[in-house]
Motif scaffolding. Structure first.
Motif, PDB file in Angstrom:
ATOM      1  N   ASN A  60     -12.278   5.680  -8.022  1.00 63.62           N
ATOM      2  CA  ASN A  60     -11.674   5.684  -6.701  1.00 63.62           C
ATOM      3  C   ASN A  60     -10.597   4.616  -6.575  1.00 63.62           C
ATOM      4  OD1 ASN A  60     -13.105   7.840  -5.730  1.00 63.62           O
ATOM      5  ND2 ASN A  60     -14.778   6.589  -4.926  1.00 63.62           N
TER       6      ASN A  60
ATOM      7  N   SER B 169      -6.934   5.639  -5.755  1.00 65.91           N
ATOM      8  CA  SER B 169      -6.351   5.131  -4.519  1.00 65.91           C
ATOM      9  C   SER B 169      -4.991   4.498  -4.798  1.00 65.91           C
ATOM     10  CB  SER B 169      -7.312   4.107  -3.909  1.00 65.91           C
ATOM     11  OG  SER B 169      -6.843   3.693  -2.664  1.00 65.91           O
TER      12      SER B 169
ATOM     13  N   SER C  34      -1.545   6.203  -3.407  1.00 66.65           N
ATOM     14  CA  SER C  34      -0.714   5.489  -2.440  1.00 66.65           C
ATOM     15  C   SER C  34       0.702   5.299  -2.971  1.00 66.65           C
ATOM     16  CB  SER C  34      -1.365   4.161  -2.057  1.00 66.65           C
ATOM     17  OG  SER C  34      -0.947   3.143  -2.926  1.00 66.65           O
ATOM     18  N   ARG C  35       0.847   5.099  -4.279  1.00 70.59           N
ATOM     19  CA  ARG C  35       2.208   4.982  -4.819  1.00 70.59           C
ATOM     20  C   ARG C  35       3.007   6.261  -4.577  1.00 70.59           C
ATOM     21  NH1 ARG C  35       2.523   1.885 -10.526  1.00 70.59           N
ATOM     22  NH2 ARG C  35       1.106   0.214 -10.006  1.00 70.59           N
TER      23      ARG C  35
ATOM     24  N   SER D 137      -7.251  13.582   3.513  1.00 69.13           N
ATOM     25  CA  SER D 137      -8.187  13.006   4.476  1.00 69.13           C
ATOM     26  C   SER D 137      -9.057  11.945   3.814  1.00 69.13           C
ATOM     27  CB  SER D 137      -9.056  14.111   5.068  1.00 69.13           C
ATOM     28  OG  SER D 137      -9.760  14.762   4.037  1.00 69.13           O
ATOM     29  N   ALA D 138      -9.399  12.182   2.544  1.00 72.06           N
ATOM     30  CA  ALA D 138     -10.209  11.213   1.812  1.00 72.06           C
ATOM     31  C   ALA D 138     -10.059  11.503   0.331  1.00 72.06           C
ATOM     32  CB  ALA D 138     -11.679  11.313   2.212  1.00 72.06           C
ATOM     33  N   LEU D 139     -10.462  10.547  -0.492  1.00 72.13           N
ATOM     34  CA  LEU D 139     -10.304  10.746  -1.931  1.00 72.13           C
ATOM     35  C   LEU D 139     -11.263  11.802  -2.470  1.00 72.13           C
ATOM     36  CD1 LEU D 139      -9.785   7.093  -3.176  1.00 72.13           C
ATOM     37  CD2 LEU D 139      -8.086   8.898  -3.004  1.00 72.13           C
ATOM     38  N   ASP D 140     -12.361  12.074  -1.733  1.00 67.57           N
ATOM     39  CA  ASP D 140     -13.281  13.093  -2.246  1.00 67.57           C
ATOM     40  C   ASP D 140     -12.994  14.484  -1.673  1.00 67.57           C
ATOM     41  OD1 ASP D 140     -14.284  12.876   0.303  1.00 67.57           O
ATOM     42  OD2 ASP D 140     -16.374  12.608  -0.287  1.00 67.57           O
TER      43      ASP D 140
ATOM     44  N   PRO E  38       2.405   0.782   0.188  1.00 67.56           N
ATOM     45  CA  PRO E  38       1.123   1.337  -0.249  1.00 67.56           C
ATOM     46  C   PRO E  38       0.121   1.369   0.900  1.00 67.56           C
ATOM     47  CG  PRO E  38       1.882  -0.345  -1.774  1.00 67.56           C
ATOM     48  CD  PRO E  38       2.808  -0.372  -0.603  1.00 67.56           C
ATOM     49  N   ARG E  39      -0.721   2.354   0.860  1.00 67.71           N
ATOM     50  CA  ARG E  39      -1.734   2.473   1.903  1.00 67.71           C
ATOM     51  C   ARG E  39      -3.091   2.676   1.277  1.00 67.71           C
ATOM     52  NH1 ARG E  39      -0.825   8.655   3.944  1.00 67.71           N
ATOM     53  NH2 ARG E  39      -3.070   8.640   4.043  1.00 67.71           N
ATOM     54  N   GLY E  40      -4.123   2.443   2.081  1.00 63.50           N
ATOM     55  CA  GLY E  40      -5.471   2.616   1.555  1.00 63.50           C
ATOM     56  C   GLY E  40      -5.975   4.015   1.839  1.00 63.50           C
ATOM     57  N   TYR E  41      -7.004   4.403   1.139  1.00 65.95           N
ATOM     58  CA  TYR E  41      -7.591   5.720   1.359  1.00 65.95           C
ATOM     59  C   TYR E  41      -9.073   5.587   1.618  1.00 65.95           C
ATOM     60  CZ  TYR E  41      -3.355   7.938  -0.261  1.00 65.95           C
ATOM     61  OH  TYR E  41      -2.064   8.375  -0.371  1.00 65.95           O
ATOM     62  N   ARG E  42      -9.554   6.443   2.499  1.00 67.24           N
ATOM     63  CA  ARG E  42     -11.002   6.538   2.624  1.00 67.24           C
ATOM     64  C   ARG E  42     -11.526   7.183   1.352  1.00 67.24           C
ATOM     65  NH1 ARG E  42     -13.416   9.723   7.129  1.00 67.24           N
ATOM     66  NH2 ARG E  42     -11.588  11.037   6.952  1.00 67.24           N
ATOM     67  N   HIS E  43     -12.623   6.663   0.846  1.00 63.40           N
ATOM     68  CA  HIS E  43     -13.150   7.254  -0.384  1.00 63.40           C
ATOM     69  C   HIS E  43     -13.883   8.551  -0.111  1.00 63.40           C
ATOM     70  CE1 HIS E  43     -12.969   3.345  -2.973  1.00 63.40           C
ATOM     71  NE2 HIS E  43     -11.827   3.705  -2.460  1.00 63.40           N
ATOM     72  N   HIS E  44     -14.484   8.654   1.086  1.00 68.22           N
ATOM     73  CA  HIS E  44     -15.297   9.828   1.355  1.00 68.22           C
ATOM     74  C   HIS E  44     -14.963  10.395   2.726  1.00 68.22           C
ATOM     75  CE1 HIS E  44     -17.612   8.811  -2.140  1.00 68.22           C
ATOM     76  NE2 HIS E  44     -17.687   7.579  -1.681  1.00 68.22           N
TER      77      HIS E  44
END
Lengths: 508, 368
Positions: free
Chosen positions: A382, A386, A390-391, A397-400, B11-17
């Motif tokens: 993750n 991530s 982001s790059r 909505s989410a990585l999963d 750059p931005r963050g992501y929710r993992h789930h």
């Protein structure tokens, strides 16, 4: 030209489209297509890839329904909702590669589903065969009606399809790039058949990329561009140069800025790559910081070349060298290790795994380097995903989230992220912006440009001329599996590229 | 390459789930199977005489041990979209090889080693035909199912090798001191750790899932599709051979027809455990729970004097229901959503109000 003006005056045109539009979601395939095909005439429809020719054919054939505009067939407005309706009203489409039943005879293929019968519903084979013999003599071709169609050449299969259309008394025949896979003699025979059909008063719509054929065979030509009607002219009144201008005649804007980059050493060297039937004697180099475009028409063999270089397909002879090391043939894992990356043409089948999550997609190619003591943890994946998402500003909505839920443009960014994460020295992108929205498109262009600026060697396959002309430092034009021209940024214009893409002989 | 973003923004963050942990953890197929296992166990403890006795657990685990073993590699093979139907025949073949080697005077450990090598070779033959000759695994392993069984029966005829040393057969049936758990479960536990790592914790496992989800995209991403499948078939043959040795010692008899039909029990459990028959989806804990569920159900019904025909009918129905249920729930969900939408539209038309949103968020318990 044998267009009979008396017939013309007496009859409304066979096909008449006016201002036809068609969109798929937010993508407009046709903005305003117009076409007027007369009886007893062979009408060429030409345009770049993506100009909307195939969409027009599919609307006429009843495969797609138009969103707007009028479509008249023999003077009456029609709304075909399926292919059976257009077939029943007398429209036949002959595709580049016909689909026949290979294990039954030519005769049975022609009468499939509507065999003449005798009493008790028995098939009247004698009558059926006699009708086919008649058809073939009418078309002036020699084909054994009793042989199975398996093993027939594509040219012969097309003849079978044409015979089928004539037996249905089709008044309009649409030939969608029928000569692409044909040899010279076969093309001549097809043209003879087409002319005899025209002289019987049938209308033929002929779609081709080859100007010489258009000029040899057709009476009238309509040019399309970006889903719009551009012009219709009598063949006698136009020239190749004029048609090319009409096909590409838009401003190549400064939408695709390639940053100035220091061009370094040769990174990718392809030498005499050869695979019979696909590509021949392909040699070129891509240097660090350079974007080299492989231009040409769809089906010219560009993707095949890219896939052979990357190793997912094999090749017969030749060599591929990355940073001085020769690649093993047919070994994508070795190619990756040496710094090669391929963003493939078919995003949904080859690029992303639609069922898999965004994170797993992005880390798939670097999964081995993410291991710690042999263990691959979701947390590590993750984090890497991530960073790369982001790059490239992947919107998810989410990585999963599964990759299939993303838009086409974001899926393409996921594929790019996957490959950039491998820190490649050569990036091959095959149609990097096909089917993605304009905003994402320019983001992809900016990313490619920056990557080259950072010293990456980029090989870009693109069928979009503005993209090629805007992005590339050098343009290699591929025609029928051979590189027919190598043009510097200064030499490359819409006309020079288009000319090389449609002619066998080189201009450069 | 520089660290700068390749596009304009920062750059931005992501929710993992996308879902909270409790929903991800609870609403899964695996948990559903596990819950069913617990439910069946509890009901059986209270309603079936003698089921609560520790010896029941011992026999239950001894009975399902061979299926448990083979289900580990089978899960991975099915996740890649392939199948291995020859496993039970490999059990028979390894049983016979083990027996004849012992009869020929080989020490037991050596006889076991030979049997396991034979199993690995059998798996390699399957894998070779599937990956190099590019034949469908269904056809290949139907063929080798007959071939390996034929070899097994041919080698030993209708006779059986018996009389294995008591130390070894006791080892196969003994329990861990102080518990009703058979000792063979220690071996199973070790194998499970290896396979959980391989499927869920290694880069190899990521490739296995990728192949099942899209072998073409996997190939384009540098996954060695053929090599991965070949390894899995060899693993399958090896583990099946190990199960064959266990089977022989457990019943004290090496026979060519040992474990006939066992492959169906294995595949049934794998599918019940939530592995997609189309590949790309599944987890080992679900499969293990499913093997135990089928075993517990059969054991409880047997103790309740239900005949084996009826047991087969019940486990068969369970399997069909488990395969059908995801599509059934999806169908119900879709109809419910649609009729809600219709009602909402009808209501909106009635009251002349603005159209109501028809989107409903249904918490689905058949999550994968």
């Amino acid at each position: 030209m044998s267009t009979n003006s008396a017939v013309k005056a007496a009859q409304p045109p066979a096909l008449e489209l006016e201002g036809v539009s068609k969109s798929f979601g937010s993508v407009a395939a046709l903005v305003s297509a117009s076409l007027r095909v007369e009886h007893g005439s062979i009408h060429a429809l030409i345009g770049e890839n993506g100009a909307g020719k195939s969409t027009v054919v599919k609307i006429i054939a009843g495969l797609y329904q138009r969103d707007g505009g009028t479509f008249r067939y023999r003077g009456e407005e029609v709304n075909f909702t399926n292919t059976a309706q257009s077939k029943d009203s007398g429209i036949a489409v002959i595709y580049q590669e016909p689909t026949l039943f290979p294990d039954i005879s030519v005769t049975e293929n022609i009468f499939m589903g509507r065999q003449p019968t005798k009493s008790l519903g028995r098939v009247n084979r004698t009558l059926m065969r006699a009708m086919v013999v008649d058809l073939f003599s009418q078309l002036g071709v020699k084909l054994d009606p009793d042989r199975p169609t398996r093993g027939l050449s594509i040219a012969d299969q097309q003849i079978v399809e044409i015979a089928k259309a004539i037996s249905l008394d089709a008044r309009v025949l649409i030939m969608d790039e029928p000569t692409a896979a044909l040899s010279g003699v076969e093309v001549d025979r097809l043209f003879k058949v087409a002319r005899s059909l025209r002289d019987e008063g049938r209308a033929i719509l002929f779609i081709s990329h080859r100007f010489d054929e258009v000029f040899e065979l057709c009476d009238t030509v309509t040019v399309m561009r970006d889903g719009e009607y551009i012009a219709t002219s009598a063949i006698a009144d136009t020239t190749v140069a004029q048609l090319v201008r009409q096909m590409v005649g838009r401003d190549i804007s400064t939408l695709y800025p390639k940053e100035v980059a220091e061009i370094g050493d040769d990174v990718l060297v392809v030498s005499k790559l050869n695979e019979p039937g696909r590509f021949h004697d392909v040699s070129f180099t891509v240097r660090a910081g350079e974007i080299v475009a492989l231009a040409g028409l769809v089906g010219a063999g560009r993707s095949e070349i890219a896939q052979a270089i990357f190793g997912v397909d094999s090749y017969e002879s030749g060599s591929v060298t990355v940073n001085g090391t020769q690649l093993r043939k047919h070994d994508p894992v070795a190619a990756m290790r040496l710094g090669l990356a391929l963003v493939p043409e078919d995003r949904r089948k080859q690029g992303v795994i639609l069922e898999s999550s965004v994170a797993r997609n992005i880390t798939l190619a670097i999964r081995q380097s993410l291991r710690k003591y042999g263990l691959l943890r979701a947390q590590t994946e993750n984090a890497a995903a991530s960073e790369w998402a982001s790059r490239l500003e992947v919107k998810t909505s989410a990585l999963d989230a599964t990759a299939g839920t993303l838009s086409g443009g974001n899926q393409q960014k996921v594929v790019l992220a996957k490959w950039l994460a491998t820190n490649p020295s050569v990036l091959i992108v095959d149609e990097p912006t096909r089917g993605i929205d304009v905003g994402t498109k320019s983001e992809v262009h900016r990313a490619l440009s920056r990557l080259a600026g950072n010293g990456l060697a980029v090989l870009m396959i693109s069928s979009e001329l503005p993209e090629v002309l805007g992005m590339a430092d050098r343009v290699l034009v591929v025609h029928e599996g051979r590189i027919t021209a190598e043009l510097d940024r200064a030499e490359a214009t819409a006309e020079t590229v288009m000319y090389a893409a449609t002619h066998r002989s080189a201009v450069a | 390459m520089s660290d700068a973003a390749l596009t304009s923004a920062a750059p931005r963050g992501y929710r993992h789930h996308s879902k909270p942990l409790w929903r991800r953890a609870l609403f899964t197929r695996e948990i559903a199977v596990f819950a069913a296992l617990v439910a069946v166990y509890v009901v059986a403890v209270f309603s079936v005489p003698n089921f609560a006795a520790p010896i029941t657990i011992t026999y239950l685990l001894l009975d399902v041990a061979a299926i448990l073993f083979i289900a580990l590699p089978m899960t991975m093979i099915i996740i890649t979209g392939e199948i291995d139907l020859s496993v039970a025949s490999v059990v028979g073949l390894s049983s016979v090889v083990f027996g004849t080697m012992y009869q020929a005077g080989l020490p037991i450990p050596l006889a076991i080693a030979v049997a396991i090598v034979v199993g690995a070779v059998a798996g390699f033959i399957n894998g070779f035909l599937v990956t190099v000759m590019r034949l469908p695994s269904l056809a290949v392993t139907i063929g080798t199912l007959a071939l390996f069984r034929g070899l097994a029966v041919g080698l030993l005829g209708t006779t059986a090798v018996t009389g294995f040393p008591a130390t070894w057969s006791d080892l196969a049936t003994s329990t861990i001191p102080g518990t009703p758990i058979p000792s063979v479960m220690i071996l199973f536990g070790a194998l499970t750790i290896v396979f959980v790592w391989l499927l869920h914790g290694s880069s190899f496992g990521r490739g296995v899932f990728a192949i099942g989800q899209s072998s073409e995209a996997a190939r384009f991403s540098g996954v060695s599709v053929e090599r991965t499948k070949l390894i899995l078939f060899v693993l399958s043959g090896t583990v099946a051979a190990l199960a064959g040795v266990y089977y022989t010692l457990r019943y004290g008899s090496a026979r060519g027809d040992n474990a006939t039909g066992l492959e169906l029990g294995v595949i049934a459990a794998v599918l019940l455990g939530g592995v997609s028959i189309f590949g790309g989806r599944g987890a080992l804990h679900g499969v293990i729970a499913a093997v135990l569920l089928i075993g517990t159900l059969a054991s409880a019904l047997r103790l309740a004097n239900v005949t084996s025909d009826v047991i087969n009918i019940i486990t068969g129905t369970l399997l069909v229901a488990s395969v059908v249920s995801p599509s059934f729930f999806a169908w119900v969900h879709e109809h419910w959503t649609r009729s809600r939408g219709r009602r909402a539209r009808a209501a909106a038309a009635h009251t002349d109000a603005t159209p109501a949103t028809t989107q409903v968020d249904v918490p689905t318990s058949h999550n994968h």
